[in-house]
Design a protein around this motif. Sequence first.
Motif, PDB file in Angstrom:
ATOM      1  N   SER A 155       0.836  -1.207   0.000  1.00 25.40           N
ATOM      2  CA  SER A 155       0.000   0.000   0.000  1.00 25.40           C
ATOM      3  C   SER A 155       0.868   1.254   0.000  1.00 25.40           C
ATOM      4  O   SER A 155       0.498   2.267  -0.605  1.00 25.40           O
ATOM      5  CB  SER A 155      -0.952   0.004   1.193  1.00 25.40           C
ATOM      6  OG  SER A 155      -0.253   0.159   2.403  1.00 25.40           O
ATOM      7  N   TRP A 156       2.031   1.203   0.644  1.00 30.54           N
ATOM      8  CA  TRP A 156       2.950   2.336   0.621  1.00 30.54           C
ATOM      9  C   TRP A 156       3.476   2.571  -0.796  1.00 30.54           C
ATOM     10  O   TRP A 156       3.532   3.704  -1.269  1.00 30.54           O
ATOM     11  CB  TRP A 156       4.114   2.083   1.579  1.00 30.54           C
ATOM     12  CG  TRP A 156       5.161   3.137   1.546  1.00 30.54           C
ATOM     13  CD1 TRP A 156       5.108   4.359   2.151  1.00 30.54           C
ATOM     14  CD2 TRP A 156       6.409   3.076   0.862  1.00 30.54           C
ATOM     15  NE1 TRP A 156       6.259   5.059   1.891  1.00 30.54           N
ATOM     16  CE2 TRP A 156       7.081   4.292   1.094  1.00 30.54           C
ATOM     17  CE3 TRP A 156       7.030   2.112   0.078  1.00 30.54           C
ATOM     18  CZ2 TRP A 156       8.323   4.567   0.575  1.00 30.54           C
ATOM     19  CZ3 TRP A 156       8.286   2.391  -0.445  1.00 30.54           C
ATOM     20  CH2 TRP A 156       8.913   3.606  -0.194  1.00 30.54           C
ATOM     21  N   GLU A 157       3.835   1.476  -1.498  1.00 34.09           N
ATOM     22  CA  GLU A 157       4.326   1.603  -2.872  1.00 34.09           C
ATOM     23  C   GLU A 157       3.254   2.156  -3.796  1.00 34.09           C
ATOM     24  O   GLU A 157       3.537   2.977  -4.667  1.00 34.09           O
ATOM     25  CB  GLU A 157       4.827   0.251  -3.372  1.00 34.09           C
ATOM     26  CG  GLU A 157       6.131  -0.164  -2.739  1.00 34.09           C
ATOM     27  CD  GLU A 157       6.582  -1.554  -3.136  1.00 34.09           C
ATOM     28  OE1 GLU A 157       5.796  -2.301  -3.753  1.00 34.09           O
ATOM     29  OE2 GLU A 157       7.745  -1.890  -2.823  1.00 34.09           O
ATOM     30  N   GLU A 158       2.005   1.727  -3.631  1.00 34.81           N
ATOM     31  CA  GLU A 158       0.905   2.260  -4.444  1.00 34.81           C
ATOM     32  C   GLU A 158       0.721   3.753  -4.192  1.00 34.81           C
ATOM     33  O   GLU A 158       0.468   4.521  -5.111  1.00 34.81           O
ATOM     34  CB  GLU A 158      -0.391   1.513  -4.143  1.00 34.81           C
ATOM     35  CG  GLU A 158      -0.456   0.154  -4.768  1.00 34.81           C
ATOM     36  CD  GLU A 158      -0.390   0.221  -6.288  1.00 34.81           C
ATOM     37  OE1 GLU A 158      -1.055   1.091  -6.885  1.00 34.81           O
ATOM     38  OE2 GLU A 158       0.341  -0.598  -6.874  1.00 34.81           O
ATOM     39  N   SER A 159       0.844   4.174  -2.941  1.00 35.02           N
ATOM     40  CA  SER A 159       0.722   5.586  -2.607  1.00 35.02           C
ATOM     41  C   SER A 159       1.830   6.407  -3.270  1.00 35.02           C
ATOM     42  O   SER A 159       1.582   7.499  -3.780  1.00 35.02           O
ATOM     43  CB  SER A 159       0.762   5.764  -1.091  1.00 35.02           C
ATOM     44  OG  SER A 159       0.713   7.115  -0.738  1.00 35.02           O
ATOM     45  N   ILE A 160       3.033   5.866  -3.298  1.00 33.67           N
ATOM     46  CA  ILE A 160       4.156   6.558  -3.944  1.00 33.67           C
ATOM     47  C   ILE A 160       3.920   6.647  -5.455  1.00 33.67           C
ATOM     48  O   ILE A 160       4.178   7.680  -6.075  1.00 33.67           O
ATOM     49  CB  ILE A 160       5.488   5.830  -3.630  1.00 33.67           C
ATOM     50  CG1 ILE A 160       5.804   5.911  -2.147  1.00 33.67           C
ATOM     51  CG2 ILE A 160       6.633   6.389  -4.456  1.00 33.67           C
ATOM     52  CD1 ILE A 160       6.055   7.308  -1.631  1.00 33.67           C
ATOM     53  N   LYS A 161       3.417   5.589  -6.055  1.00 34.08           N
ATOM     54  CA  LYS A 161       3.142   5.602  -7.498  1.00 34.08           C
ATOM     55  C   LYS A 161       2.078   6.635  -7.843  1.00 34.08           C
ATOM     56  O   LYS A 161       2.196   7.358  -8.834  1.00 34.08           O
ATOM     57  CB  LYS A 161       2.700   4.220  -7.971  1.00 34.08           C
ATOM     58  CG  LYS A 161       3.826   3.222  -8.014  1.00 34.08           C
ATOM     59  CD  LYS A 161       3.324   1.841  -8.395  1.00 34.08           C
ATOM     60  CE  LYS A 161       4.441   0.820  -8.286  1.00 34.08           C
ATOM     61  NZ  LYS A 161       3.956  -0.550  -8.536  1.00 34.08           N
ATOM     62  N   LYS A 162       1.020   6.726  -7.035  1.00 30.71           N
ATOM     63  CA  LYS A 162      -0.029   7.724  -7.264  1.00 30.71           C
ATOM     64  C   LYS A 162       0.539   9.136  -7.154  1.00 30.71           C
ATOM     65  O   LYS A 162       0.209  10.018  -7.937  1.00 30.71           O
ATOM     66  CB  LYS A 162      -1.163   7.553  -6.261  1.00 30.71           C
ATOM     67  CG  LYS A 162      -2.043   6.382  -6.538  1.00 30.71           C
ATOM     68  CD  LYS A 162      -3.140   6.312  -5.492  1.00 30.71           C
ATOM     69  CE  LYS A 162      -3.941   5.039  -5.629  1.00 30.71           C
ATOM     70  NZ  LYS A 162      -4.946   4.919  -4.547  1.00 30.71           N
ATOM     71  N   ARG A 163       1.391   9.350  -6.169  1.00 31.09           N
ATOM     72  CA  ARG A 163       1.990  10.674  -6.003  1.00 31.09           C
ATOM     73  C   ARG A 163       2.882  11.022  -7.181  1.00 31.09           C
ATOM     74  O   ARG A 163       2.878  12.145  -7.673  1.00 31.09           O
ATOM     75  CB  ARG A 163       2.793  10.725  -4.705  1.00 31.09           C
ATOM     76  CG  ARG A 163       3.299  12.122  -4.390  1.00 31.09           C
ATOM     77  CD  ARG A 163       4.092  12.135  -3.126  1.00 31.09           C
ATOM     78  NE  ARG A 163       5.405  11.584  -3.384  1.00 31.09           N
ATOM     79  CZ  ARG A 163       6.332  11.457  -2.469  1.00 31.09           C
ATOM     80  NH1 ARG A 163       6.085  11.798  -1.222  1.00 31.09           N
ATOM     81  NH2 ARG A 163       7.514  10.974  -2.771  1.00 31.09           N
TER      82      ARG A 163
END
Length: 81
Positions: free
Chosen positions: A61-69
């Motif tokens: 979920s942290w990696e997905e948040s970074i990708k969205k940002r």
Amino acid sequence: MIRLALLLVVAFGLAACGEKEQVVVYKQGKYQGKPDNRSWENDPLPADFRGGTWTKGDRSSWEESIKKRQLAQHEYRRIYQ
């Protein structure tokens, strides 16, 4: 007036000589700094600071948040969508 100027020069000169030596003492094989932890083990920032939306301790979920940002910072996608 000259005595006052001379007195100030002497006072500043003595103050400059009072600096302590700043040397780090290293211990062999020991890291003395702050220990680092994994980014996804931190709490996300509150919504007031536009923090991420990951779950603490969940790497995916942290990696997905970074990708969205990252996608939000892409100028071409941001302007032409």
